[in-house]
Scaffold this motif. Sequence first.
Motif, PDB file in Angstrom:
ATOM      1  N   LYS A   1      -5.697   1.230   7.257  1.00  0.00           N
ATOM      2  CA  LYS A   1      -5.810   2.658   7.256  1.00  0.00           C
ATOM      3  C   LYS A   1      -4.828   3.145   8.525  1.00  0.00           C
ATOM      4  N   ILE A   2      -5.094   2.296   9.731  1.00  0.00           N
ATOM      5  CA  ILE A   2      -4.167   2.669  10.877  1.00  0.00           C
ATOM      6  C   ILE A   2      -2.714   2.639  10.614  1.00  0.00           C
ATOM      7  N   ALA A   3      -2.195   1.545   9.977  1.00  0.00           N
ATOM      8  CA  ALA A   3      -0.924   1.394   9.444  1.00  0.00           C
ATOM      9  C   ALA A   3      -0.424   2.509   8.613  1.00  0.00           C
ATOM     10  N   GLN A   4      -1.173   2.871   7.760  1.00  0.00           N
ATOM     11  CA  GLN A   4      -0.862   3.880   6.826  1.00  0.00           C
ATOM     12  C   GLN A   4      -0.612   5.440   7.573  1.00  0.00           C
TER      13      GLN A   4
ATOM     14  N   PHE B   1       0.965  -1.323  -0.030  1.00  0.00           N
ATOM     15  CA  PHE B   1       0.010  -0.098  -0.279  1.00  0.00           C
ATOM     16  C   PHE B   1       0.905   1.190  -0.168  1.00  0.00           C
ATOM     17  N   ASP B   2       0.794   1.908  -0.834  1.00  0.00           N
ATOM     18  CA  ASP B   2       1.614   3.257  -1.275  1.00  0.00           C
ATOM     19  C   ASP B   2       3.078   3.042  -0.864  1.00  0.00           C
ATOM     20  N   ASN B   3       3.760   2.043  -1.353  1.00  0.00           N
ATOM     21  CA  ASN B   3       5.062   1.901  -1.266  1.00  0.00           C
ATOM     22  C   ASN B   3       5.454   1.186   0.109  1.00  0.00           C
TER      23      ASN B   3
ATOM     24  N   THR C   1      -3.221  -9.747  11.896  1.00  0.00           N
ATOM     25  CA  THR C   1      -1.595  -9.269  12.677  1.00  0.00           C
ATOM     26  C   THR C   1      -1.043  -8.498  11.255  1.00  0.00           C
ATOM     27  N   LEU C   2      -0.594  -7.430  11.347  1.00  0.00           N
ATOM     28  CA  LEU C   2       0.190  -6.805  10.338  1.00  0.00           C
ATOM     29  C   LEU C   2       1.524  -6.615  10.726  1.00  0.00           C
ATOM     30  N   VAL C   3       2.584  -6.856   9.873  1.00  0.00           N
ATOM     31  CA  VAL C   3       4.049  -6.371  10.255  1.00  0.00           C
ATOM     32  C   VAL C   3       4.424  -5.618   9.122  1.00  0.00           C
ATOM     33  N   TRP C   4       5.327  -4.594   9.469  1.00  0.00           N
ATOM     34  CA  TRP C   4       6.238  -3.732   8.314  1.00  0.00           C
ATOM     35  C   TRP C   4       7.312  -2.871   9.240  1.00  0.00           C
ATOM     36  N   ASN C   5       8.043  -2.705   8.102  1.00  0.00           N
ATOM     37  CA  ASN C   5       8.826  -1.893   8.580  1.00  0.00           C
ATOM     38  C   ASN C   5       9.083  -0.419   7.737  1.00  0.00           C
ATOM     39  N   ARG C   6       9.533   0.554   8.802  1.00  0.00           N
ATOM     40  CA  ARG C   6       9.421   2.008   8.074  1.00  0.00           C
ATOM     41  C   ARG C   6      10.295   2.810   8.892  1.00  0.00           C
ATOM     42  N   LYS C   7      11.098   3.506   8.459  1.00  0.00           N
ATOM     43  CA  LYS C   7      12.342   4.354   8.926  1.00  0.00           C
ATOM     44  C   LYS C   7      12.906   3.792  10.166  1.00  0.00           C
ATOM     45  N   LYS C   8      13.416   2.677   9.818  1.00  0.00           N
ATOM     46  CA  LYS C   8      14.546   1.866  10.785  1.00  0.00           C
ATOM     47  C   LYS C   8      13.684   1.374  12.003  1.00  0.00           C
TER      48      LYS C   8
END
Lengths: 339, 152
Positions: free
Chosen positions: A333-336, A295-297, A310-317
């Motif tokens: 939506k919360i994640a974004q 979603f949007d990169n 469950t959602l897992v992602w990495n962003r900004k270290k």
Amino acid sequence: MNLNKFWKVFLFLIILSLILVSSPSLAQNGKDILRLSFDAQSQIDFEGIRKIQTYTSDKIHSFVAKVIYQKPNFIYVEYLDPPYLKGRIIIDNGEKRIEYLPGIDKKIKILPSFNCSWIKEKRKKALKITLANFNISKIPEEKILGREVYTLSLSPKNSIGPFLKLWIDKKTYLILRKEKYNSERELILSLYYTKVNFNKHFSKKELYNKLPRIPSISKKFPLPSSYTLQEIKARANFFLSFPGYLPPGYTFQEGEIMAKRKIVKLVYTNGLEVIVLFQRPSAKIAMGPHKWMNFDNLGIRFREGPYGKTLVWNRKKKTFVLMGEVPLEELVKIAQSIK
Amino acid sequence: MNCDWLKENLSAYVDGEMNFITRWRIKRHLKECLECSKELRQLEKIHKLSKLAILVSPESHFYDRLKAKLPKVETIEHKKNRVFENIWIALPQGGKAAILVGIALILFLSVIYPRLSSTSLNIDRFEKEYLLSQETLTCVGEPATSLILTSE
């Protein structure tokens, strides 16, 4: 009407109103019934067979357990099914809780009791939030296992679920049946008893004697410290991110710092469900079978279990884990929105 | 101090092995005693002669003959273990470089890399925490739901 007769009638009305107010069995209001059911399990002697079924998009998970409640504050749960859980035992004596599989687990952990004051306070707070977030209505009464029950329907004041149906025993206020539906009105959880036995008093000593030896305790579970939003910002040893969007009805409940200050846990609730956001400096998280979404990169790993999504992602270290029983679009939506 | 004692210890006095006080007492005695003074002079002459004799080299095979006459004493030789040193010397330059790179790699992988790379965690831990919150922070939560996570 002479004065003597007036006083007699007045006194009768006072007594009648006192009886009506004090007798829980005559409570008519759905909110009052829910309030009374809140503490019911710590006020009864009860034994029953409980079945819990959770429904995911591709699977139904079933759990059957023998449950014993004894006032005050004693809970015993023994799993009967599925086979991989059979024999697992949970004992909660009001002070601490232990979970173990006799003969297999050599060491066990102590968890805080479900009925300890620390947890009761949190649950009371959740009850207040529930009463504010949900319309509670009584629907035609039914009978369950030959017992008269109140049937309550809890529907959210906003469009996001869950919807809840409760069947509450009229005499004891124990929840005998519970059904939870998502925002599309699909059944996601059902809990019910196949056998109940009220007022069965048993000796705890006899029960303990029958139990296989309780393993030694490996680690005492420390009561986690919960913090407000301001406190958690000050205490975390890395820069925290917060969601800019939350589903309607959800508010921040508490924050916790875990794993030697490496993980921060933020809990949001609408009273019946929680959304939990974990964050920590970048880490690899093993997840088992999962799907990939973009979603949007933002590359997100997703999986759905018997307990929620469950959602897992990495962003900004940083690594984020988001969990909750809300529609997937809402979680995304919360994640974004997390900055 | 008597003369007999001095005659016995005169050699030590000539060699300078006496302490300051004894030397002082001997000197005082020698001033008064002619016999002891005579004895001292003779001893000093012998000392001078012996020093001259040491300056002359012994005749050939003197030490061989002396060694033959001496009793045999077992001697322990402390041999240094020079296996690794010998292998290292025998190694070509490429081999030495390969060993050094290997050691550096082991150190990097075991000590430095774990600190540089990100930590590896299992999702179970987060799920258990989530269920604990679900159980304790909602008003109709059921106790002990965490067992649901026990793998099949």
